[in-house]
Write a protein that holds these residues in place. Sequence first.
Motif, PDB file in Angstrom:
ATOM      1  N   ALA A  40       9.971 -12.911 -11.443  1.00  0.00           N
ATOM      2  CA  ALA A  40      10.567 -14.373 -10.643  1.00  0.00           C
ATOM      3  C   ALA A  40      10.680 -15.454 -11.618  1.00  0.00           C
ATOM      4  O   ALA A  40      10.008 -15.442 -12.581  1.00  0.00           O
ATOM      5  N   THR A  90      12.279 -11.777  -3.918  1.00  0.00           N
ATOM      6  CA  THR A  90      13.426 -12.129  -5.132  1.00  0.00           C
ATOM      7  C   THR A  90      13.098 -12.202  -6.608  1.00  0.00           C
ATOM      8  O   THR A  90      12.078 -12.877  -6.967  1.00  0.00           O
ATOM      9  N   ALA A  91      13.651 -11.561  -7.413  1.00  0.00           N
ATOM     10  CA  ALA A  91      13.118 -11.302  -8.650  1.00  0.00           C
ATOM     11  C   ALA A  91      14.228 -10.517  -9.426  1.00  0.00           C
ATOM     12  O   ALA A  91      14.992  -9.615  -8.991  1.00  0.00           O
TER      13      ALA A  91
END
Length: 120
Positions: A40, A90-91
Amino acid sequence: QVQLVESGGGLVQPGGSLRLSCAASGSIFSINVMGWYRQAPGKARELVAHITSDGRINYSDSVKGRFTISRDNAKKTVYLQMNSLKPEDTAVYYCNALFTDRTLRLINYWGQGTQVTVSS
């Protein structure tokens, strides 16, 4: 020449699902471990899950019960089924393979990464 080709990333709403795939090709004798890592923004790369050639699996605590890793040895492909996705997932997700090449060297190799964004 070895390639790890990733696919399946994208944008999904919280609670949704995505499936990542990573196919290995090239001068590979055998693959010991295949797995997924993620990074991330502003954070270090971390293990998500990995699976050995004989099916032993390790998950990070943050994804246990939500993500499932699997592998098709004949296709030299690893999959990551991601369910109940959260914004904190999210990454950029990177495929990783630890393999023996045809000269019997042990090689650790990375894919180019695929973006996963969880947002409403």
